[in-house]
Scaffold this motif. Structure first.
Motif, short mmCIF file in Angstrom:
data_model
loop_
_atom_site.label_atom_id
_atom_site.label_comp_id
_atom_site.label_asym_id
_atom_site.label_seq_id
_atom_site.Cartn_x
_atom_site.Cartn_y
_atom_site.Cartn_z
N ILE A 126 0.84 -1.21 0.00
CA ILE A 126 0.00 0.00 0.00
C ILE A 126 0.87 1.25 0.00
N VAL A 127 1.92 1.25 0.82
CA VAL A 127 2.83 2.40 0.87
C VAL A 127 3.50 2.62 -0.49
N GLY A 128 3.92 1.52 -1.13
CA GLY A 128 4.55 1.64 -2.45
C GLY A 128 3.61 2.22 -3.48
N VAL A 129 2.34 1.79 -3.47
CA VAL A 129 1.36 2.33 -4.42
C VAL A 129 1.11 3.81 -4.15
N VAL A 130 1.02 4.19 -2.87
CA VAL A 130 0.82 5.61 -2.53
C VAL A 130 1.99 6.46 -3.01
N ILE A 131 3.22 5.95 -2.83
CA ILE A 131 4.40 6.69 -3.29
C ILE A 131 4.37 6.87 -4.81
N LEU A 132 3.96 5.83 -5.52
CA LEU A 132 3.88 5.92 -6.98
C LEU A 132 2.82 6.92 -7.43
N LEU A 133 1.71 6.97 -6.70
CA LEU A 133 0.61 7.85 -7.09
C LEU A 133 0.82 9.29 -6.66
N SER A 134 1.63 9.52 -5.65
CA SER A 134 1.76 10.87 -5.07
C SER A 134 2.14 11.94 -6.09
N PRO A 135 3.17 11.75 -6.94
CA PRO A 135 3.52 12.82 -7.89
C PRO A 135 2.37 13.20 -8.82
N VAL A 136 1.65 12.19 -9.30
CA VAL A 136 0.54 12.48 -10.21
C VAL A 136 -0.60 13.17 -9.48
N LEU A 137 -0.88 12.73 -8.27
CA LEU A 137 -1.96 13.36 -7.50
C LEU A 137 -1.62 14.81 -7.17
N VAL A 138 -0.36 15.07 -6.79
CA VAL A 138 0.05 16.43 -6.49
C VAL A 138 -0.05 17.32 -7.73
N ARG A 139 0.42 16.83 -8.86
CA ARG A 139 0.36 17.61 -10.10
C ARG A 139 -1.09 17.88 -10.50
N THR A 140 -1.96 16.85 -10.36
CA THR A 140 -3.37 17.04 -10.70
C THR A 140 -4.02 18.07 -9.79
#
Length: 209
Positions: free
Chosen positions: A188-202
Motif C-alpha cells: 500500500i505504501v509503495g502504491v501511494v508513493i507511486l501515485l503521489s507525484p501524479v496526485l500532487v500535479r493534478t
C-alpha cells in the motif's frame, strides 16, 4: 504499453467497417478471466501442448518443460503479462486518439510531415498525460500479480507480492499473519508513493483553474 499504442494506431487507421471486429478481438485477452488465460497458456506450453511440443522439436530437447526451466517460466510469464495487459493500454490510447485535433494533423500534413513525424510531434505529445496514467496503472498491476503464478505452477521459479502474502497465510505450517500484514502495508505504501507525484500535479492544475 508500446504494444497497446501500436494496436491503437493500427485500429485507428483501418476502415470503419473493420474496426468493430478488430476491437473485439483486441480486447479478448482482457475479457478472459486472468486465471483461465494463464491456464490456457500453461497447457499450450506444456510438453503435450502445441507450444511446448514445437519448442521441444526446435531445440531437440524432449525433457524441456515449463516447470523444469526457470528461463522458460519467466519468458512465459512475461509473454502472458504483455498479452493480458496490452488491451488496457490499447483502449486508453485509442480513446485518446479520438481527441487528437484534426486541424493540427492537417496542418502537419500540409507542411509535409509524414506519418511517423505526425505521430512523433503531434500524437505522442498529445497522449503523454494518458501515457503517464497507463504507466501508473500497469505498475500497480505488477504489485498484484497472482493468477499467472498459480496458473503456471511457477512458485519454484517466480513469485510476487500477492503470492507471498497468500503463501504466508496458507502455505506455512504456522500461518505468518505478521509477515502477510507487513507485506500488505508495504505494498500500500509503495502504491501511494507511486501515485503521489501524479496526485500532487493534478491537484495543482485543478487549483490553477
Amino acid at each position: 504499453m508500446l504494444l497497446g499504442f501500436c494496436i491503437a494506431l493500427g485500429v485507428n487507421a483501418i476502415p470503419p467497417f473493420y474496426k468493430g471486429p478488430v476491437i473485439f478481438f483486441s480486447l479478448l485477452p482482457m475479457i478472459v478471466t486472468p486465471l483461465v488465460g494463464a491456464l490456457i497458456i500453461y497447457w499450450m506450453s506444456s510438453p503435450q501442448g502445441i507450444l511446448g511440443a514445437t519448442l521441444q522439436s526446435l531445440l531437440n530437447d524432449s525433457t524441456l518443460s515449463l516447470k523444469s526451466s526457470a528461463v522458460l517460466t519467466w519468458v512465459t510469464l512475461l509473454v502472458y503479462g504483455v498479452w493480458h495487459n496490452a488491451p488496457f493500454s490499447f483502449v486508453v490510447f485509442y480513446a485518446g486518439l479520438q481527441t487528437v485535433p484534426h486541424d493540427t494533423l492537417e496542418s502537419a500534413m500540409i507542411d509535409g510531415a509524414n506519418r511517423w513525424e505526425r505521430i512523433r510531434f503531434v500524437v505522442i505529445p498529445h497522449l503523454m498525460p494518458l501515457a503517464t496514467f497507463v504507466a501508473l496503472v500497469q505498475l500497480m498491476d505488477n504489485f498484484r500479480v497472482f493468477e499467472p503464478i498459480v496458473g503456471f505452477s511457477a512458485e519454484a521459479n517466480a513469485t510476487s507480492l500477492s503470492w507471498s502474502i497468500f503463501n504466508d497465510l496458507r502455505g506455512q505450517v504456522d500461518q505468518l499473519f505478521g509477515s502477510a500484514a507487513a507485506t500488505s502495508m508495504l505494498t500500500i505504501v509503495g502504491v501511494v508513493i507511486l501515485l503521489s507525484p501524479v496526485l500532487v500535479r493534478t491537484w495543482r492544475e485543478f487549483n490553477r483553474r
